[in-house]
Design a protein around this motif. Structure first.
Motif, PDB file in Angstrom:
ATOM      1  N   PHE A  60       0.847  -1.195   0.000  1.00 21.71           N
ATOM      2  CA  PHE A  60       0.000   0.000   0.000  1.00 21.71           C
ATOM      3  C   PHE A  60       0.885   1.250   0.000  1.00 21.71           C
ATOM      4  O   PHE A  60       1.090   1.887   1.040  1.00 21.71           O
ATOM      5  N   PRO A  61       1.431   1.645  -1.173  1.00 24.64           N
ATOM      6  CA  PRO A  61       2.267   2.853  -1.221  1.00 24.64           C
ATOM      7  C   PRO A  61       1.451   4.103  -0.908  1.00 24.64           C
ATOM      8  O   PRO A  61       0.266   4.171  -1.254  1.00 24.64           O
ATOM      9  N   PRO A  62       2.060   5.089  -0.260  1.00 27.82           N
ATOM     10  CA  PRO A  62       1.342   6.342   0.006  1.00 27.82           C
ATOM     11  C   PRO A  62       0.937   7.050  -1.287  1.00 27.82           C
ATOM     12  O   PRO A  62       1.620   6.947  -2.300  1.00 27.82           O
ATOM     13  N   CYS A  63      -0.189   7.743  -1.229  1.00 23.81           N
ATOM     14  CA  CYS A  63      -0.672   8.532  -2.372  1.00 23.81           C
ATOM     15  C   CYS A  63       0.171   9.799  -2.513  1.00 23.81           C
ATOM     16  O   CYS A  63       0.779  10.272  -1.560  1.00 23.81           O
ATOM     17  N   ASN A  64       0.134  10.369  -3.704  1.00 25.81           N
ATOM     18  CA  ASN A  64       0.577  11.751  -3.882  1.00 25.81           C
ATOM     19  C   ASN A  64      -0.560  12.609  -3.327  1.00 25.81           C
ATOM     20  O   ASN A  64      -1.727  12.214  -3.411  1.00 25.81           O
ATOM     21  N   LEU A  95      -6.556   4.148   4.377  1.00 25.53           N
ATOM     22  CA  LEU A  95      -6.104   2.951   5.083  1.00 25.53           C
ATOM     23  C   LEU A  95      -6.178   3.228   6.574  1.00 25.53           C
ATOM     24  O   LEU A  95      -5.570   4.172   7.076  1.00 25.53           O
ATOM     25  N   PHE A  96      -6.928   2.406   7.269  1.00 25.57           N
ATOM     26  CA  PHE A  96      -7.057   2.505   8.717  1.00 25.57           C
ATOM     27  C   PHE A  96      -6.129   1.471   9.330  1.00 25.57           C
ATOM     28  O   PHE A  96      -6.277   0.272   9.100  1.00 25.57           O
ATOM     29  N   LYS A  97      -5.144   1.944  10.095  1.00 25.62           N
ATOM     30  CA  LYS A  97      -4.215   1.038  10.769  1.00 25.62           C
ATOM     31  C   LYS A  97      -4.624   0.903  12.225  1.00 25.62           C
ATOM     32  O   LYS A  97      -4.965   1.913  12.869  1.00 25.62           O
ATOM     33  N   PRO A  98      -4.578  -0.302  12.759  1.00 22.31           N
ATOM     34  CA  PRO A  98      -4.912  -0.485  14.177  1.00 22.31           C
ATOM     35  C   PRO A  98      -4.030   0.413  15.055  1.00 22.31           C
ATOM     36  O   PRO A  98      -2.825   0.476  14.863  1.00 22.31           O
ATOM     37  N   GLY A  99      -4.657   1.121  15.957  1.00 19.73           N
ATOM     38  CA  GLY A  99      -3.933   2.009  16.873  1.00 19.73           C
ATOM     39  C   GLY A  99      -3.716   3.418  16.348  1.00 19.73           C
ATOM     40  O   GLY A  99      -3.380   4.308  17.102  1.00 19.73           O
ATOM     41  N   ALA A 100      -3.901   3.641  15.051  1.00 18.00           N
ATOM     42  CA  ALA A 100      -3.718   4.983  14.482  1.00 18.00           C
ATOM     43  C   ALA A 100      -5.000   5.788  14.672  1.00 18.00           C
ATOM     44  O   ALA A 100      -6.099   5.247  14.554  1.00 18.00           O
ATOM     45  N   LYS A 101      -4.845   7.069  14.949  1.00 12.44           N
ATOM     46  CA  LYS A 101      -6.018   7.920  15.172  1.00 12.44           C
ATOM     47  C   LYS A 101      -6.722   8.274  13.870  1.00 12.44           C
ATOM     48  O   LYS A 101      -7.934   8.397  13.832  1.00 12.44           O
ATOM     49  N   GLU A 102      -5.965   8.472  12.813  1.00 12.98           N
ATOM     50  CA  GLU A 102      -6.522   8.897  11.528  1.00 12.98           C
ATOM     51  C   GLU A 102      -6.056   7.945  10.433  1.00 12.98           C
ATOM     52  O   GLU A 102      -4.950   7.418  10.490  1.00 12.98           O
ATOM     53  N   PRO A 103      -6.881   7.768   9.393  1.00 13.64           N
ATOM     54  CA  PRO A 103      -6.426   6.970   8.255  1.00 13.64           C
ATOM     55  C   PRO A 103      -5.452   7.787   7.415  1.00 13.64           C
ATOM     56  O   PRO A 103      -5.367   9.007   7.557  1.00 13.64           O
ATOM     57  N   HIS A 104      -4.695   7.129   6.559  1.00 16.58           N
ATOM     58  CA  HIS A 104      -3.894   7.868   5.594  1.00 16.58           C
ATOM     59  C   HIS A 104      -4.143   7.312   4.205  1.00 16.58           C
ATOM     60  O   HIS A 104      -4.610   6.187   4.040  1.00 16.58           O
ATOM     61  N   CYS A 105      -3.854   8.115   3.201  1.00 10.45           N
ATOM     62  CA  CYS A 105      -4.140   7.754   1.821  1.00 10.45           C
ATOM     63  C   CYS A 105      -3.052   6.821   1.286  1.00 10.45           C
ATOM     64  O   CYS A 105      -1.854   7.104   1.413  1.00 10.45           O
ATOM     65  N   HIS A 132      -9.670  -5.364   0.838  1.00  8.62           N
ATOM     66  CA  HIS A 132      -8.980  -5.416   2.138  1.00  8.62           C
ATOM     67  C   HIS A 132      -9.852  -4.753   3.199  1.00  8.62           C
ATOM     68  O   HIS A 132     -10.384  -3.654   2.970  1.00  8.62           O
ATOM     69  N   PRO A 133     -10.034  -5.385   4.357  1.00  2.00           N
ATOM     70  CA  PRO A 133     -10.973  -4.859   5.360  1.00  2.00           C
ATOM     71  C   PRO A 133     -10.585  -3.520   5.999  1.00  2.00           C
ATOM     72  O   PRO A 133     -11.440  -2.837   6.551  1.00  2.00           O
ATOM     73  N   ASN A 134      -9.318  -3.102   5.900  1.00  2.00           N
ATOM     74  CA  ASN A 134      -8.900  -1.836   6.515  1.00  2.00           C
ATOM     75  C   ASN A 134      -8.937  -0.658   5.547  1.00  2.00           C
ATOM     76  O   ASN A 134      -8.444   0.421   5.857  1.00  2.00           O
ATOM     77  N   LEU A 135      -9.518  -0.875   4.373  1.00  2.00           N
ATOM     78  CA  LEU A 135      -9.589   0.185   3.363  1.00  2.00           C
ATOM     79  C   LEU A 135     -10.990   0.745   3.249  1.00  2.00           C
ATOM     80  O   LEU A 135     -11.971   0.040   3.471  1.00  2.00           O
ATOM     81  N   GLU A 136     -11.045   2.024   2.874  1.00  2.00           N
ATOM     82  CA  GLU A 136     -12.339   2.673   2.650  1.00  2.00           C
ATOM     83  C   GLU A 136     -12.200   3.639   1.484  1.00  2.00           C
ATOM     84  O   GLU A 136     -11.192   4.342   1.363  1.00  2.00           O
ATOM     85  N   GLU A 137     -13.212   3.689   0.634  1.00  2.00           N
ATOM     86  CA  GLU A 137     -13.222   4.630  -0.479  1.00  2.00           C
ATOM     87  C   GLU A 137     -13.402   6.048   0.048  1.00  2.00           C
ATOM     88  O   GLU A 137     -13.998   6.258   1.103  1.00  2.00           O
ATOM     89  N   TYR A 138     -12.918   7.018  -0.732  1.00  2.00           N
ATOM     90  CA  TYR A 138     -13.175   8.423  -0.419  1.00  2.00           C
ATOM     91  C   TYR A 138     -14.574   8.765  -0.901  1.00  2.00           C
ATOM     92  O   TYR A 138     -14.936   8.459  -2.042  1.00  2.00           O
TER      93      TYR A 138
END
Length: 152
Positions: A60-64, A95-105, A132-138
């Motif tokens: 899951f590479p970070p978005c621009n 992407l929602f990571k366990p323990g992270a407060k905010e998702p990142h792209c 993948h269960p930790n992903l959500e569309e914008y």
């Protein structure tokens, strides 16, 4: 701890060893203290965490991303977004990571089997990692668009 390891490697490579400093990590007898053993264990743990992070970044590479006070945020994927070269572009997802407060792209592969399956597994639906269960569309972005704008 990894920064300390980096400095240690630098000094070991570029300077001649002449002795140890008595104190926190070496006793009067020149032997390692329990604190050195603990520090080495933390470094080993950090190296492993780095390897895991690099593996995750390949999947899951970070978005621009860019932000404008008038237009809001724009996220997009390319074959080099996030500094990760690959043969696919992907689509932006939260992407929602366990323990992270905010998702990142992150950029998500849209074809083939999921990353945790083998290519010849007949159960995959040729959707890459989209399920993948930790992903959500914008919200408001087309599901397969490589660019997503999130207004203010």
């Amino acid at each position: 701890m990894l920064t300390l390891q980096s400095w240690l490697s630098f000094y070991e490579k570029n300077y001649e060893f002449i002795g140890r400093v008595t104190g926190r990590f070496y006793g009067e007898d020149g032997l390692p203290t329990p604190e050195l053993t603990q520090a080495e264990a933390m470094i080993t743990k950090g190296v492993e965490a780095n390897k895991q992070e690099l593996k995750e970044k390949q999947k899951f590479p970070p978005c621009n991303a860019e932000w404008s006070s008038t237009r809001g945020s724009r996220f997009w994927c390319s074959q080099r977004s996030g500094g990760v070269s690959r043969d696919w572009i992907g689509v932006p997802r939260k992407l929602f990571k366990p323990g992270a407060k905010e998702p990142h792209c992150v950029c998500v592969r849209t074809t083939g089997p999921p990353s945790d399956q083998t290519p010849d597994d007949p159960t995959h639906r040729n959707r890459g990692d989209l399920d993948h269960p930790n992903l959500e569309e914008y919200t408001g972005c087309p599901p397969l668009a490589i660019t997503c704008c999130v207004p203010l």
